[in-house]
Design a protein around this motif. Structure first.
Motif, PDB file in Angstrom:
ATOM      1  N   VAL A  41       2.630 -12.435 -11.200  1.00 36.96           N
ATOM      2  CA  VAL A  41       1.804 -11.925 -10.470  1.00 36.96           C
ATOM      3  C   VAL A  41       1.653 -10.158  -9.784  1.00 36.96           C
ATOM      4  O   VAL A  41       0.765 -10.017  -9.109  1.00 36.96           O
ATOM      5  CB  VAL A  41       1.979 -13.425  -8.538  1.00 36.96           C
ATOM      6  CG1 VAL A  41       1.145 -12.767  -8.116  1.00 36.96           C
ATOM      7  CG2 VAL A  41       1.355 -14.823 -10.139  1.00 36.96           C
ATOM      8  N   LEU A  42       3.319 -10.630  -9.526  1.00 38.66           N
ATOM      9  CA  LEU A  42       3.485  -9.019  -9.169  1.00 38.66           C
ATOM     10  C   LEU A  42       2.917  -8.427  -9.164  1.00 38.66           C
ATOM     11  O   LEU A  42       2.296  -7.044  -9.237  1.00 38.66           O
ATOM     12  CB  LEU A  42       4.891  -8.556  -8.333  1.00 38.66           C
ATOM     13  CG  LEU A  42       5.263  -7.381  -7.589  1.00 38.66           C
ATOM     14  CD1 LEU A  42       4.440  -7.529  -6.273  1.00 38.66           C
ATOM     15  CD2 LEU A  42       6.624  -7.610  -7.453  1.00 38.66           C
ATOM     16  N   ALA A  43       3.525  -7.749 -10.976  1.00 37.08           N
ATOM     17  CA  ALA A  43       2.704  -6.664 -11.709  1.00 37.08           C
ATOM     18  C   ALA A  43       1.610  -7.000 -11.963  1.00 37.08           C
ATOM     19  O   ALA A  43       0.716  -5.904 -12.144  1.00 37.08           O
ATOM     20  CB  ALA A  43       3.508  -7.027 -13.054  1.00 37.08           C
ATOM     21  N   SER A  64     -11.778 -13.244  -3.260  1.00 42.98           N
ATOM     22  CA  SER A  64     -12.107 -14.323  -2.516  1.00 42.98           C
ATOM     23  C   SER A  64     -10.855 -15.659  -2.455  1.00 42.98           C
ATOM     24  O   SER A  64     -10.183 -15.243  -3.563  1.00 42.98           O
ATOM     25  CB  SER A  64     -12.749 -15.504  -3.452  1.00 42.98           C
ATOM     26  OG  SER A  64     -12.488 -16.496  -3.447  1.00 42.98           O
ATOM     27  N   TRP A  65     -10.265 -15.889  -1.261  1.00 43.22           N
ATOM     28  CA  TRP A  65      -8.685 -16.580  -1.160  1.00 43.22           C
ATOM     29  C   TRP A  65      -9.310 -17.645  -2.246  1.00 43.22           C
ATOM     30  O   TRP A  65      -8.175 -17.611  -3.037  1.00 43.22           O
ATOM     31  CB  TRP A  65      -8.818 -16.816  -0.124  1.00 43.22           C
ATOM     32  CG  TRP A  65      -8.350 -15.209   0.665  1.00 43.22           C
ATOM     33  CD1 TRP A  65      -8.996 -14.563   1.946  1.00 43.22           C
ATOM     34  CD2 TRP A  65      -7.088 -14.848   1.042  1.00 43.22           C
ATOM     35  NE1 TRP A  65      -7.922 -13.563   2.399  1.00 43.22           N
ATOM     36  CE2 TRP A  65      -6.636 -13.540   1.551  1.00 43.22           C
ATOM     37  CE3 TRP A  65      -6.013 -14.853  -0.118  1.00 43.22           C
ATOM     38  CZ2 TRP A  65      -5.777 -12.814   1.275  1.00 43.22           C
ATOM     39  CZ3 TRP A  65      -4.548 -14.130  -0.203  1.00 43.22           C
ATOM     40  CH2 TRP A  65      -4.312 -13.584   0.699  1.00 43.22           C
ATOM     41  N   PRO A  66     -10.242 -18.641  -1.848  1.00 46.09           N
ATOM     42  CA  PRO A  66      -9.815 -19.610  -3.098  1.00 46.09           C
ATOM     43  C   PRO A  66      -9.793 -19.445  -4.626  1.00 46.09           C
ATOM     44  O   PRO A  66      -8.924 -20.415  -5.356  1.00 46.09           O
ATOM     45  CB  PRO A  66     -11.549 -20.773  -2.813  1.00 46.09           C
ATOM     46  CG  PRO A  66     -11.457 -19.901  -1.497  1.00 46.09           C
ATOM     47  CD  PRO A  66     -10.945 -18.385  -1.644  1.00 46.09           C
ATOM     48  N   SER A  67     -10.352 -18.220  -4.971  1.00 39.98           N
ATOM     49  CA  SER A  67     -10.086 -18.020  -6.138  1.00 39.98           C
ATOM     50  C   SER A  67      -9.227 -17.243  -6.398  1.00 39.98           C
ATOM     51  O   SER A  67      -8.351 -17.874  -7.482  1.00 39.98           O
ATOM     52  CB  SER A  67     -11.442 -16.872  -6.655  1.00 39.98           C
ATOM     53  OG  SER A  67     -12.138 -16.784  -6.583  1.00 39.98           O
ATOM     54  N   ALA A  68      -8.648 -16.244  -5.872  1.00 40.20           N
ATOM     55  CA  ALA A  68      -6.904 -16.102  -5.566  1.00 40.20           C
ATOM     56  C   ALA A  68      -6.168 -17.118  -6.075  1.00 40.20           C
ATOM     57  O   ALA A  68      -4.992 -17.158  -7.225  1.00 40.20           O
ATOM     58  CB  ALA A  68      -6.367 -15.485  -4.782  1.00 40.20           C
ATOM     59  N   LEU A  69      -6.107 -18.266  -4.966  1.00 42.95           N
ATOM     60  CA  LEU A  69      -5.389 -19.487  -4.985  1.00 42.95           C
ATOM     61  C   LEU A  69      -4.901 -19.586  -6.111  1.00 42.95           C
ATOM     62  O   LEU A  69      -4.582 -21.031  -6.588  1.00 42.95           O
ATOM     63  CB  LEU A  69      -5.361 -20.816  -4.003  1.00 42.95           C
ATOM     64  CG  LEU A  69      -4.914 -19.804  -2.442  1.00 42.95           C
ATOM     65  CD1 LEU A  69      -5.838 -20.325  -1.266  1.00 42.95           C
ATOM     66  CD2 LEU A  69      -3.323 -19.833  -1.836  1.00 42.95           C
ATOM     67  N   ALA A  70      -6.553 -20.015  -6.707  1.00 41.10           N
ATOM     68  CA  ALA A  70      -7.213 -20.813  -8.281  1.00 41.10           C
ATOM     69  C   ALA A  70      -6.386 -20.073  -8.671  1.00 41.10           C
ATOM     70  O   ALA A  70      -5.293 -20.680  -9.551  1.00 41.10           O
ATOM     71  CB  ALA A  70      -8.221 -21.083  -8.753  1.00 41.10           C
ATOM     72  N   LEU A  71      -6.233 -18.644  -9.160  1.00 42.38           N
ATOM     73  CA  LEU A  71      -5.953 -18.241 -10.693  1.00 42.38           C
ATOM     74  C   LEU A  71      -4.188 -18.460  -9.949  1.00 42.38           C
ATOM     75  O   LEU A  71      -2.940 -18.561 -11.215  1.00 42.38           O
ATOM     76  CB  LEU A  71      -5.806 -16.636 -10.075  1.00 42.38           C
ATOM     77  CG  LEU A  71      -5.547 -15.823 -11.722  1.00 42.38           C
ATOM     78  CD1 LEU A  71      -5.576 -16.202 -12.717  1.00 42.38           C
ATOM     79  CD2 LEU A  71      -5.560 -14.504 -10.799  1.00 42.38           C
ATOM     80  N   ILE A  76       1.235 -20.736 -12.150  1.00 43.69           N
ATOM     81  CA  ILE A  76       2.435 -21.491 -12.268  1.00 43.69           C
ATOM     82  C   ILE A  76       2.142 -22.382 -13.361  1.00 43.69           C
ATOM     83  O   ILE A  76       3.148 -22.867 -13.518  1.00 43.69           O
ATOM     84  CB  ILE A  76       2.422 -22.190 -10.364  1.00 43.69           C
ATOM     85  CG1 ILE A  76       2.879 -21.062  -9.448  1.00 43.69           C
ATOM     86  CG2 ILE A  76       2.679 -23.173 -10.527  1.00 43.69           C
ATOM     87  CD1 ILE A  76       2.562 -21.335  -7.980  1.00 43.69           C
ATOM     88  N   ALA A  77       0.942 -23.188 -12.849  1.00 46.14           N
ATOM     89  CA  ALA A  77       0.905 -24.021 -14.236  1.00 46.14           C
ATOM     90  C   ALA A  77       1.390 -24.190 -15.405  1.00 46.14           C
ATOM     91  O   ALA A  77       1.948 -24.630 -16.186  1.00 46.14           O
ATOM     92  CB  ALA A  77      -0.208 -24.806 -13.994  1.00 46.14           C
ATOM     93  N   PHE A  78       0.961 -22.386 -15.446  1.00 39.82           N
ATOM     94  CA  PHE A  78       1.050 -22.371 -16.869  1.00 39.82           C
ATOM     95  C   PHE A  78       2.484 -22.002 -17.240  1.00 39.82           C
ATOM     96  O   PHE A  78       3.202 -22.037 -18.755  1.00 39.82           O
ATOM     97  CB  PHE A  78      -0.111 -21.112 -17.188  1.00 39.82           C
ATOM     98  CG  PHE A  78      -0.199 -20.767 -18.430  1.00 39.82           C
ATOM     99  CD1 PHE A  78      -1.137 -21.204 -19.276  1.00 39.82           C
ATOM    100  CD2 PHE A  78       0.796 -19.810 -19.081  1.00 39.82           C
ATOM    101  CE1 PHE A  78      -0.760 -20.281 -20.450  1.00 39.82           C
ATOM    102  CE2 PHE A  78       0.755 -18.967 -20.130  1.00 39.82           C
ATOM    103  CZ  PHE A  78      -0.079 -19.305 -20.985  1.00 39.82           C
ATOM    104  N   SER A  79       2.731 -21.361 -16.177  1.00 42.40           N
ATOM    105  CA  SER A  79       4.916 -21.331 -16.967  1.00 42.40           C
ATOM    106  C   SER A  79       5.527 -22.635 -17.069  1.00 42.40           C
ATOM    107  O   SER A  79       6.524 -22.329 -17.459  1.00 42.40           O
ATOM    108  CB  SER A  79       4.730 -20.416 -15.265  1.00 42.40           C
ATOM    109  OG  SER A  79       4.349 -18.506 -15.388  1.00 42.40           O
TER     110      SER A  79
END
Length: 84
Positions: A41-43, A64-71, A76-79
């Motif tokens: 996420v930082l990269a 969009s904050w909702p879009s950022a939170l969804a990403l 997190i789920a992917f990792s």
């Protein structure tokens, strides 16, 4: 090949490479999923910041904050999915 097809092919290859890199990093437990997600996420944030800074457009950047939170939830789920 037209531009849209090239972009789609690039996106597909990038997603496949992402999957391979995640498996390589997390399979041998070289890094825990939370740290791995934080680095990713930082990269990504730094890369996007650089791209916005070097772009020549004068458009106001909006997000969009909702879009950022969804990403973030997806990352997190992917990792964590690769270790369970």
């Amino acid at each position: 090949m037209n531009r849209a097809a090239g972009a789609a092919l690039f996106a597909l290859l990038a997603f496949a490479a992402n999957s391979v890199l995640c498996r390589m990093a997390l399979r041998q437990t070289h890094i825990d999923p939370a740290s791995f997600t934080s680095i990713r996420v930082l990269a990504g944030a730094v890369t996007l910041w650089v791209l916005v800074r070097v772009s020549s457009t004068d458009k106001a950047a909006a997000g969009s904050w909702p879009s950022a939170l969804a990403l973030l939830a997806y990352a997190i789920a992917f990792s964590f999915a690769y270790v369970d």
